[in-house]
Scaffold this motif. Structure first.
Motif, PDB file in Angstrom:
ATOM      1  N   GLU A 288       0.819  -1.212   0.000  1.00  0.00           N
ATOM      2  CA  GLU A 288       0.000   0.000   0.000  1.00  0.00           C
ATOM      3  C   GLU A 288       0.855   1.265   0.000  1.00  0.00           C
ATOM      4  N   LYS A 289       1.995   1.215   0.707  1.00  0.00           N
ATOM      5  CA  LYS A 289       2.774   2.452   0.860  1.00  0.00           C
ATOM      6  C   LYS A 289       3.423   2.925  -0.441  1.00  0.00           C
ATOM      7  N   ILE A 290       3.484   2.079  -1.473  1.00  0.00           N
ATOM      8  CA  ILE A 290       4.085   2.578  -2.718  1.00  0.00           C
ATOM      9  C   ILE A 290       3.023   2.875  -3.784  1.00  0.00           C
ATOM     10  N   PHE A 291       1.749   2.820  -3.390  1.00  0.00           N
ATOM     11  CA  PHE A 291       0.661   3.027  -4.363  1.00  0.00           C
ATOM     12  C   PHE A 291      -0.011   4.380  -4.127  1.00  0.00           C
ATOM     13  N   ARG A 292      -0.365   5.059  -5.211  1.00  0.00           N
ATOM     14  CA  ARG A 292      -1.246   6.232  -5.072  1.00  0.00           C
ATOM     15  C   ARG A 292      -1.922   6.547  -6.404  1.00  0.00           C
ATOM     16  N   PHE A 293      -3.083   7.200  -6.301  1.00  0.00           N
ATOM     17  CA  PHE A 293      -3.694   7.815  -7.474  1.00  0.00           C
ATOM     18  C   PHE A 293      -3.248   9.271  -7.471  1.00  0.00           C
ATOM     19  N   ARG A 294      -2.820   9.782  -8.622  1.00  0.00           N
ATOM     20  CA  ARG A 294      -2.490  11.212  -8.696  1.00  0.00           C
ATOM     21  C   ARG A 294      -3.457  11.893  -9.650  1.00  0.00           C
ATOM     22  N   GLU A 295      -4.092  12.936  -9.149  1.00  0.00           N
ATOM     23  CA  GLU A 295      -5.028  13.652 -10.020  1.00  0.00           C
ATOM     24  C   GLU A 295      -4.270  14.589 -10.945  1.00  0.00           C
TER      25      GLU A 295
END
Ligand code: ATP
Length: 506
Positions: A288-295
């Motif tokens: 989880e710590k290396i995942f993100r959605f970027r707007e």
């Protein structure tokens, strides 16, 4: 002379080229940047990734299907889609050594600023004002101009017919929409997925396996009724699920409900974001710590994308968060453009409880680069320990499930080992037979390519029909009756069971 420690990226590249995951295409003639071959192990992991992608995304709705299409398409397709006019990157060139650079990347690298969306003049001004020079030879850089990234090819004997290699797989579902809508009994949402090769003449394909000129996309185009964008039949399934979102320079966890109520994104879009995140965290086991959605804001995203979040993973080899996928709400830009360009009616007529509606369906696109995702897996699961390097791939992604070793090549040990190997091979495990070198070296070789289980046939096997089974991560071993291997390995691999479920460690 002091030898320089290799970077993580170089170390991974050394292993994956040597072991047959990926290597430069046409290598024996000197390869061109941005073109790569998937070797025998790479093809296995690629198929596993693609099969997981397919089974996951196609099962989101019973009206989602896969199609397959040509990579070469007529010029008119790209006139209508806007690619001929807009599919460009800013280019600059060194006056002295004539090396070409992507101007935006060069400026961002040198000045550490974000220049997304700037036009030619503004980019040229930044180069002049900051006295930026060619990073290779310090020569002067020419004014920035936009360069179209599509490859054109001559078709037919006269060569008069110019066609284009598709720069994204997305056009195929748009062109197929009319037929598929009829063939699948005129229902929306309709999902059409393609996994296929696409081509972009990237100006400077750097970063090894991350920016390629020929690459694979796995894309799902979901055609839907825009009046229903604020609903989804499975909304309750995700409403309390938290999305990891980076916007306004900070990362936050927001439930799907908060995305809807506070940030006013539509349910149909948010539902699919949740499914994309679950694919990464639950199926691919990305931490989880290396995942993100970027707007992406209006300056960064394509003009037709009304909502655009990229999926970014924090990859050590690439020095931070990098895009591996995107969720694009493309409105009616695609079908509208092709309706205008081709003269074919692409609008649909639906009769909903006596109310007849005529409209051009809107598109939500879930777009993934297969190759970038494969590199992300290599980066994420590569580990260095005191005495070994290994890939700790999850069981559903290991190139090899099992390898079989005869302890020695004498007595009846090889015959026994071959029998075990063939039985498991027939059962459908991805498997290899290795009888060369010491057992210790054979274990290291398998760890290095991420093989989950090593089976060794030894002298005791001849007496009691048992073999040792060794787990890659713990390096612990148990003995299992050879006749029970199929059943127990299936359970260890598919159900992620601990080795100790089936016996005591030896
Ligand atoms: P980038 O900004 O990195 O150039 P993009 O925004 O142009 O990528 P899209 O057109 O949205 O990318 O393509 C969808 C996906 O295809 C990307 O998320 C990425 O995974 C993959 N992709 C795009 N360009 C490349 C490339 N040159 N090499 C490998 N994969 C790529």
């Amino acid at each position: 002379m002091e030898s320089k420690e290799k970077s993580r990226s170089e170390k991974i590249m050394d292993i994956v080229t040597k072991r047959g995951f990926i290597y430069p295409s046409s290598e024996i003639y000197g390869s061109k940047a941005g073109f790569w071959t998937y070797g025998s192990l790479g093809t296995k992991i690629k198929h596993k990734w693609e099969n997981l992608w397919k089974s996951y995304f196609l099962s989101l709705n019973t009206n989602f299907y896969e199609i397959d299409d040509c990579s070469i398409m007529p010029k008119k397709v790209f006139e209508s889609s806007g690619h001929l006019k807009n599919f460009t990157d800013p280019l600059t060139e060194c006056e002295k050594c004539h090396f070409r650079f992507r101007a935006d990347q060069l400026i961002e690298d040198e000045l550490k600023i974000d220049v997304a969306g700037l036009k030619e003049d503004a980019l040229t001004k930044l180069i002049r004002d900051n006295k930026l020079k060619c990073p290779k030879c310090k020569g002067n850089l020419i004014d920035v101009r936009f360069f179209n990234m599509m490859f054109d090819i001559k078709v037919g004997a006269t060569g008069d017919d110019i066609m284009y290699l598709r720069p994204e797989s997305a056009q195929s579902p748009y062109l197929a929409f009319k037929r598929e809508f009829e063939a699948t009994r005129r229902k929306l949402p309709l999902g059409l997925a393609v996994i296929g090769r696409v081509f972009r003449n990237e100006i400077s394909p750097r970063q090894g396996f991350f920016r390629l000129r020929e690459f694979i996309q796995a894309e799902l185009q979901i055609f839907f009724d825009p009046e229903k964008i604020n609903e989804h039949q499975n909304w309750n399934e995700v409403k309390d699920y938290s999305l990891i979102v980076f916007s306004d320079k900070k990362t936050r966890k927001l439930t799907c409900k908060e995305m809807k109520d506070k940030l006013k994104f539509p349910k149909f879009y948010i539902y699919h974001m949740a499914k994309v995140q679950q694919f990464y965290l639950d199926i691919l086991k990305i931490p989880e710590k290396i995942f993100r959605f970027r707007e992406l804001g209006p300056d960064e995203r394509a003009f037709y994308n009304k909502i655009h979040f990229d999926v970014e993973l924090n990859l050590e080899t690439l020095g931070g968060f990098k895009e591996v996928a995107g969720c694009h709400y493309r409105t009616d830009h695609d079908l509208g453009g092709h309706q205008l360009g081709s003269g074919e009616k692409l609008e649909v007529t639906l009769d909903e409880e006596g109310k007849v509606k005529k409209f051009i369906p809107h598109v939500l696109e879930l777009s993934f680069g297969t190759d970038r995702n494969i590199w992300a897996l290599l980066d994420t699961f590569y580990k260095e320990e005191k005495e070994r390097n290994l890939f700790t791939f999850p069981n559903n992604l290991t190139p090899l499930d099992v390898v079989v070793f005869p302890l020695v090549n004498k007595e009846n040990i090889p015959e026994f080992a071959e029998k075990v190997f063939l039985e498991l091979f027939k059962e459908g495990f991805t498997i290899f037979y290795d009888d060369s070198g010491s057992i210790g070296r054979r274990y290291r070789r398998q760890d290095e390519i991420g093989t989950k289980f090593c089976i060794t046939v030894d002298f005791d096997s001849l007496k009691d029909n048992t073999v040792t089974v060794r787990d890659r991560d713990s390096m612990k071993q148990i003995r299992i009756k050879s006749g029970e291997l199929k059943l127990k390995l299936n359970s260890l691999i598919k159900e992620n069971k601990e080795l100790s479920t089936f016996g005591n460690y030896i």
